[in-house]
Write an enzyme that holds these catalytic residues in place. Structure first.
Site, short mmCIF file in Angstrom:
data_model
loop_
_atom_site.label_atom_id
_atom_site.label_comp_id
_atom_site.label_asym_id
_atom_site.label_seq_id
_atom_site.Cartn_x
_atom_site.Cartn_y
_atom_site.Cartn_z
N GLU A 495 0.83 -1.21 0.00
CA GLU A 495 0.00 0.00 0.00
C GLU A 495 0.87 1.26 0.00
O GLU A 495 0.56 2.24 -0.70
CB GLU A 495 -0.95 -0.03 1.21
CG GLU A 495 -1.88 1.16 1.33
CD GLU A 495 -2.83 1.35 0.14
OE1 GLU A 495 -2.88 0.49 -0.75
OE2 GLU A 495 -3.51 2.39 0.12
N LYS A 617 -11.20 7.34 -10.18
CA LYS A 617 -11.54 6.91 -8.83
C LYS A 617 -12.24 5.56 -8.84
O LYS A 617 -11.95 4.69 -8.04
CB LYS A 617 -12.45 7.97 -8.18
CG LYS A 617 -12.90 7.63 -6.76
CD LYS A 617 -11.73 7.66 -5.81
CE LYS A 617 -12.12 7.33 -4.37
NZ LYS A 617 -10.94 6.98 -3.57
C1 AGP Z 1 -5.94 3.25 -4.66
O1 AGP Z 1 -5.47 4.45 -4.18
C2 AGP Z 1 -6.64 3.31 -5.95
N1 AGP Z 1 -7.52 4.39 -6.09
C3 AGP Z 1 -7.17 1.98 -6.46
O2 AGP Z 1 -6.16 1.05 -6.37
C4 AGP Z 1 -8.47 1.41 -5.82
O3 AGP Z 1 -8.22 0.95 -4.53
C5 AGP Z 1 -8.99 0.28 -6.72
O4 AGP Z 1 -9.29 0.80 -7.98
C6 AGP Z 1 -10.21 -0.41 -6.15
O5 AGP Z 1 -11.31 0.44 -6.08
P1 AGP Z 1 -12.60 0.03 -5.28
O6 AGP Z 1 -12.21 -0.13 -3.84
O7 AGP Z 1 -13.57 1.15 -5.50
O8 AGP Z 1 -13.09 -1.27 -5.85
#
Ligand code: AGP
Length: 622
Positions: A495, A617
């Site tokens: 992370e 996002k």
């Molecule tokens: C992390 O900072 C990212 N924005 C990305 O890895 C994110 O966690 C991933 O796309 C999963 O998204 P979700 O939790 O909405 O499924």
């Protein structure tokens, strides 16, 4: 990914649409556009590449576009490059140029998602005389609706339904028809779309923040359902064209929750909201002081009978799964497999009976996670979704839901949702261990108390953020950063590395510390930054040794450990301490300095912290 807004009512539409699109900027985009009608057969279409501000400038903040009914879009390119011609809205009529200006077209539309069979549909439409000005699948779907609308002389809902039967893929669509002024038609499958009605107006959007200023009561359109949106009124239809009733959901969080509230960036605000996100999530899982999964519908019998847990997720949510794997196996003795959703969906791994599949997702809309959930359900697995967005598709399709209570998360780089997921999975592990008799009642109580103390400890770390800010200014020009650790420290490293690279654009990698000498150590040069995560007592010395091997090859070392391990200062160049807690729960604390490190490095490099390039996002395409 892509943002959709729509408005019909008594006010001028364009300023409202621009305001809504601004609230969806976090989703990621490279161009934007509006289509507005003033009751006549004509639609005014305006597009701009780059930031939303360009579109706002072009339309004098929307004031230059008359009309009280309109749709708007921010595009994250999938089919075709980010350009004016590919920007939405798209029109069904044959036209030259980019499909913008004053257009008389039967159908004008915006779309979020991917139409998988668009090439085949495009061929069909070409054979029927349609011409295409863009490379997008959206233009194809808009023209397909137009084709059915005109061929069968049917109404908008019937034309949309025929389209829905014919296309493969995902879509949230908002369409305006020339013959139906003041009305917007919507349809969705696997891409988010909500509708809100307030007094004599109605709103559409990809996400709540875009319309929260106007209404708190929203409808979530189901898969392959359509809607006719009129001022002050909305009607829903199933795939047969029959009217259906959908429930209204009340949004409980405040509009301020989706504002910066005095912070320079959403990410910094969300980092500071972590004590509350963790506390509220934990509170939702405590009944009379004891951890309980009763609200998820998971029974003690199910938990007792589990033979395996499969955790499936993407990105940071997958990192939560990686951490949870160690905790669940250690405390409850249940074998855990952690899978990337994008891989899981195409694998045919044999699954033992009594497997619980846990899908972790902040948005509840991530395409790969949703697809993996569906695969698991087809295989007959019982499924639990750990989701932050109420009413999202993954939450609705899973057998059981555990809602994290992080509130809206706007910054692309997740922080508070990650922390809320982590505490939820830790609570699940403790409850699982308790129900299965793997740990004593005293131990359950001790671990529950440790979890309850986490929010205050996060607050203490945040009080000391200036040190991280200072350190990040020293490393802001780094070319490569390596994050290493073993066991849970490896999960934290994953992370920390993602936080760094996604917003600072510095190349970074996370490695299980013991793996370094199997290849990666050849990348270590003079002054390469290596961040060692050293929170696990049993693994501390091993990782310190691996860091010493890096130091011997010129690396510059940062150590991240818990208070008390002061001897580490003899081995590393810079040390960060977090408060002590039970070793299983340290990730909730150790991740905070790493989030801050990524954040301040991005700020020091002058980058767009909340909206990093190329990222979205919510990743609603495969
Ligand atoms: C992390 O900072 C990212 N924005 C990305 O890895 C994110 O966690 C991933 O796309 C999963 O998204 P979700 O939790 O909405 O499924």
């Amino acid at each position: 990914m892509c943002g959709i807004v729509g408005y019909t009512g008594p006010s001028q539409a364009a300023p409202i649409l621009l305001e809504g699109l601004a609230k969806l900027e976090y989703r990621g985009y490279d161009s934007a556009g509006l289509a507005v009608r003033d009751g006549s057969a004509l639609a005014e279409v305006v597009k701009a590449t780059g930031k939303l501000a360009h579109l706002a400038d072009k339309t004098d903040q929307g004031r230059a576009l008359p009309g009280t009914c309109g749709i708007g879009h921010t595009r994250w390119a999938t089919h075709g490059d980010p350009s004016m011609v590919n920007a939405h809205p798209h029109v069904s009529g044959n036209c030259s140029g980019s499909g913008s200006g004053t257009v008389e077209s039967d159908v004008v539309g915006v779309h979020n998602g991917i139409i998988e069979n668009f090439a085949e549909l495009k061929d069909k439409l070409l054979r029927h005389g349609y011409q295409f000005y863009s490379d997008t699948d959206t233009e194809v779907v808009v023209k397909l609706v137009d084709y059915y609308y005109n061929k069968y002389r049917i109404g908008p809902v019937d034309a949309i339904n025929r389209m829905m039967v014919r296309v493969r893929g995902s879509y949230a669509l908002a369409l305006m028809f020339k013959d139906y002024p003041g009305e917007i038609y919507a349809a969705r499958k696997d891409s988010p779309l909500i509708i809100g009605v307030a007094d004599d107006a109605a709103y559409l959007a990809s996400d709540v923040p875009a319309i929260l200023k106007h209404t708190r009561s929203v409808y979530y359109i189901g898969n392959q359902q359509a809607a006719r949106v009129c001022p002050g009124q909305v009607t829903f239809y199933d795939l047969n064209g029959d009217e259906i009733q959908l429930p209204q959901t009340e949004i409980t969080w405040d509009a301020e929750a989706a504002e910066k509230g005095g912070y320079e960036h959403f990410m910094l605000k969300e980092i500071h909201e972590q004590p509350a996100a963790v506390r509220d999530t934990l509170k939702s899982l405590l009944k009379d002081g004891a951890l309980s999964l009763a609200d998820t519908g998971l029974t003690d019998e199910t938990l007792q009978g589990l033979g395996q847990i499969e955790i499936v997720a993407c990105g940071s949510a997958w990192h939560v799964g990686m951490a949870a794997q160690y905790v669940i196996e250690d405390l409850a003795g249940v074998p855990v497999r952690v899978e990337l959703a994008s891989e899981y969906r195409y694998r045919n791994a044999p699954v033992p009976k009594n497997t619980l599949m846990v899908v972790i997702s902040q948005s509840g809309e991530t395409a790969d996670s949703l697809a993996a959930l569906r695969v698991a359900r087809e295989r007959g697995l019982e499924t639990l979704a750990v989701v932050n967005v109420i009413g999202s598709t993954i939450a609705r399709e899973a057998d059981h839901v555990l809602y994290t209570v992080a509130g809206p998360e706007i910054a692309v780089a997740t922080t508070k949702a990650y922390s809320a997921q982590l505490i939820a999975l830790d609570a699940l592990a403790v409850r699982l261990a308790a129900v299965r008799g793997a740990i004593s009642e005293e131990e359950v109580q001790r671990l529950t108390d440790e979890l309850a103390a986490i929010p205050d400890k996060i607050s203490r770390i945040l009080e000391d953020k200036d040190r991280i800010q200072w350190f990040s200014s020293k490393i802001a020009n780094a070319h490569d950063i390596f994050f290493i650790g073993r066991g849970l420290d490896y999960a934290i490293s994953l992370e920390g590395s993602l936080k760094m690279k996604e917003i600072s654009y510095i190349h970074s990698e996370a490695y299980a510390a013991g793996e370094l000498k199997h290849g990666t150590i050849s990348l270590i040069e003079n002054n390469t930054l290596v961040v060692g995560v050293l929170t696990q007592p049993k693994l501390f010395e091993k990782t310190v040794s691996n860091m010493a091997e890096c130091k011997a090859r010129g690396a510059y070392l940062m150590g991240l450990t818990t208070h008390g391990n002061y001897a580490v200062e003899d081995s590393v160049d810079f040390t960060v301490y977090v408060p002590k807690t039970d070793e299983h729960f340290v990730p909730s604390l150790a991740v905070i300095p790493l989030q801050l490190l990524g954040y301040y490095t991005s700020v020091n490099r002058g980058l767009d912290v909340d909206k990093p390039r190329n990222l979205a996002k919510s990743v609603t395409v495969e």
